[in-house]
Design a protein around this motif. Structure first.
Motif, short mmCIF file in Angstrom:
data_model
loop_
_atom_site.label_atom_id
_atom_site.label_comp_id
_atom_site.label_asym_id
_atom_site.label_seq_id
_atom_site.Cartn_x
_atom_site.Cartn_y
_atom_site.Cartn_z
N LEU A 1 0.83 -1.21 0.00
CA LEU A 1 0.00 0.00 0.00
C LEU A 1 0.86 1.25 0.00
CD1 LEU A 1 -2.65 -1.14 2.64
CD2 LEU A 1 -2.74 -1.38 0.14
N GLY A 2 0.31 2.33 -0.55
CA GLY A 2 0.98 3.62 -0.51
C GLY A 2 1.70 4.01 -1.79
N GLY A 3 1.51 3.24 -2.84
CA GLY A 3 2.13 3.56 -4.12
C GLY A 3 1.12 3.43 -5.24
N LEU A 4 1.54 2.80 -6.32
CA LEU A 4 0.67 2.57 -7.47
C LEU A 4 0.40 1.08 -7.62
CD1 LEU A 4 2.16 4.90 -10.23
CD2 LEU A 4 -0.08 5.08 -9.17
N HIS A 5 -0.84 0.77 -7.92
CA HIS A 5 -1.26 -0.61 -8.15
C HIS A 5 -1.48 -0.82 -9.64
CE1 HIS A 5 -2.13 -1.40 -3.86
NE2 HIS A 5 -2.32 -0.09 -3.86
N ALA A 6 -0.93 -1.91 -10.16
CA ALA A 6 -1.22 -2.33 -11.52
C ALA A 6 -2.30 -3.40 -11.41
CB ALA A 6 0.03 -2.89 -12.19
N LEU A 7 -3.47 -3.07 -11.90
CA LEU A 7 -4.62 -3.98 -11.83
C LEU A 7 -4.88 -4.55 -13.21
CD1 LEU A 7 -6.96 -1.67 -9.72
CD2 LEU A 7 -5.43 -3.46 -8.89
N ALA A 8 -4.85 -5.86 -13.33
CA ALA A 8 -5.09 -6.53 -14.61
C ALA A 8 -6.53 -7.02 -14.66
CB ALA A 8 -4.11 -7.69 -14.79
N TRP A 9 -7.25 -6.56 -15.68
CA TRP A 9 -8.66 -6.89 -15.84
C TRP A 9 -8.86 -7.73 -17.10
CZ3 TRP A 9 -11.70 -5.32 -11.92
CH2 TRP A 9 -11.24 -4.27 -11.12
N GLN A 10 -9.74 -8.70 -17.00
CA GLN A 10 -10.12 -9.48 -18.16
C GLN A 10 -11.59 -9.85 -18.02
OE1 GLN A 10 -8.12 -13.27 -18.87
NE2 GLN A 10 -8.01 -12.71 -21.03
N ASP A 11 -12.37 -9.57 -19.05
CA ASP A 11 -13.80 -9.86 -19.05
C ASP A 11 -14.49 -9.30 -17.80
OD1 ASP A 11 -13.51 -11.23 -21.48
OD2 ASP A 11 -13.00 -13.09 -20.43
N GLY A 12 -14.09 -8.09 -17.40
CA GLY A 12 -14.73 -7.41 -16.27
C GLY A 12 -14.28 -7.86 -14.89
N GLY A 13 -13.38 -8.82 -14.82
CA GLY A 13 -12.92 -9.31 -13.52
C GLY A 13 -11.44 -9.04 -13.29
N LEU A 14 -11.09 -8.86 -12.04
CA LEU A 14 -9.69 -8.65 -11.66
C LEU A 14 -8.97 -10.00 -11.70
CD1 LEU A 14 -7.58 -6.57 -10.61
CD2 LEU A 14 -8.19 -7.33 -8.31
N VAL A 15 -7.91 -10.09 -12.53
CA VAL A 15 -7.19 -11.35 -12.67
C VAL A 15 -5.73 -11.24 -12.25
CG1 VAL A 15 -8.74 -12.22 -14.47
CG2 VAL A 15 -6.66 -10.97 -15.13
N GLY A 16 -5.23 -10.01 -12.06
CA GLY A 16 -3.83 -9.85 -11.66
C GLY A 16 -3.60 -8.54 -10.95
N HIS A 17 -2.52 -8.50 -10.19
CA HIS A 17 -2.18 -7.33 -9.39
C HIS A 17 -0.68 -7.26 -9.16
CE1 HIS A 17 -1.16 -5.39 -5.52
NE2 HIS A 17 -2.04 -4.51 -5.91
N GLY A 18 -0.20 -6.07 -9.02
CA GLY A 18 1.16 -5.81 -8.56
C GLY A 18 1.19 -4.36 -8.07
N ALA A 19 2.13 -4.05 -7.23
CA ALA A 19 2.25 -2.68 -6.73
C ALA A 19 3.70 -2.25 -6.76
CB ALA A 19 1.71 -2.59 -5.30
N VAL A 20 3.90 -0.96 -6.94
CA VAL A 20 5.23 -0.38 -6.78
C VAL A 20 5.09 0.73 -5.74
CG1 VAL A 20 5.00 1.22 -8.75
CG2 VAL A 20 7.26 0.58 -7.94
N VAL A 21 5.92 0.62 -4.69
CA VAL A 21 5.87 1.56 -3.59
C VAL A 21 7.23 2.22 -3.41
CG1 VAL A 21 4.03 0.30 -2.39
CG2 VAL A 21 6.42 -0.21 -1.87
N PRO A 22 7.25 3.45 -2.90
CA PRO A 22 8.54 4.11 -2.71
C PRO A 22 9.28 3.57 -1.49
CG PRO A 22 6.75 5.56 -2.03
CD PRO A 22 6.12 4.32 -2.59
N ARG A 23 10.57 3.33 -1.68
CA ARG A 23 11.45 2.92 -0.58
C ARG A 23 12.79 3.61 -0.76
NH1 ARG A 23 11.65 -3.14 1.26
NH2 ARG A 23 12.39 -2.09 3.12
#
Length: 177
Positions: A41-63
């Motif tokens: 939490l606290g950065g950007l989320h890459a949300l992967a969508w297919q056919d209206g559903g969430l199928v993937g995720h990743g985040a990049v946060v500052p460190r």
């Protein structure tokens, strides 16, 4: 066709956060704790969508990472996960590509702690394994983290890195890397 959307944590509705958390919990088969979630939490989320559903995720946060006597602004990749039914279909690559774009645009380098399963994917995408010793900057000063040696990968940016040198991360609860 997978569509990847970048969304800051602050712009995700509470219901959306709950959906992401369920996806990550399912993908990691119960090996993803509350501190792991907080790290994403606290950065950007890459949300992967297919056919209206969430199928993937990743985040990049500052460190902040310390290397070669310098403090480096680091885009740290967290919680890369794909729903089990959608694996081996390019979803992870699409998510990671979006995160890599963020890292290249906004940070000195990218870093992550790779699982055994994920290491080959990151290496194939140009991430480099850190060969030198790893540490964490704890309350009493730097502490070695030998259990993380060999598992940290970096995506080089504009800063010169000595992959055999020491790399120190900032402190956080749970897994520091």
């Amino acid at each position: 066709m997978v569509r990847v959307e970048l969304v800051p944590t602050a712009s995700l509705r509470p219901g959306a956060l709950a959906v992401v958390r369920r996806l990550v919990d399912e993908a990691f088969a119960g090996d993803f704790g509350d501190s792991d979630w907080q790290h994403a939490l606290g950065g950007l989320h890459a949300l992967a969508w297919q056919d209206g559903g969430l199928v993937g995720h990743g985040a990049v946060v500052p460190r902040r990472l310390l290397h070669g006597g310098r403090e480096l602004r680091t885009g740290y990749v967290e919680a890369v996960a794909v729903a089990p039914a959608h694996r081996r279909r390019g979803v992870t690559s699409a998510v990671v590509a979006a995160l890599e774009d963020v890292v290249r645009d906004a940070y000195d380098l990218g870093a992550l702690s790779a699982s055994d399963d994920g290491a080959a994917l990151y290496a194939a995408r140009g991430w480099l394994p850190w060969r030198g010793p790893t540490s964490v900057l704890g309350p009493a000063g730097p502490l070695r983290t030998p259990e993380d040696d060999g598992g940290v990968f970096v995506l080089p940016g504009p800063v010169t890195l000595d992959l055999d040198g020491s790399l120190t991360c900032d402190w956080r609860d749970g897994d520091v890397w």
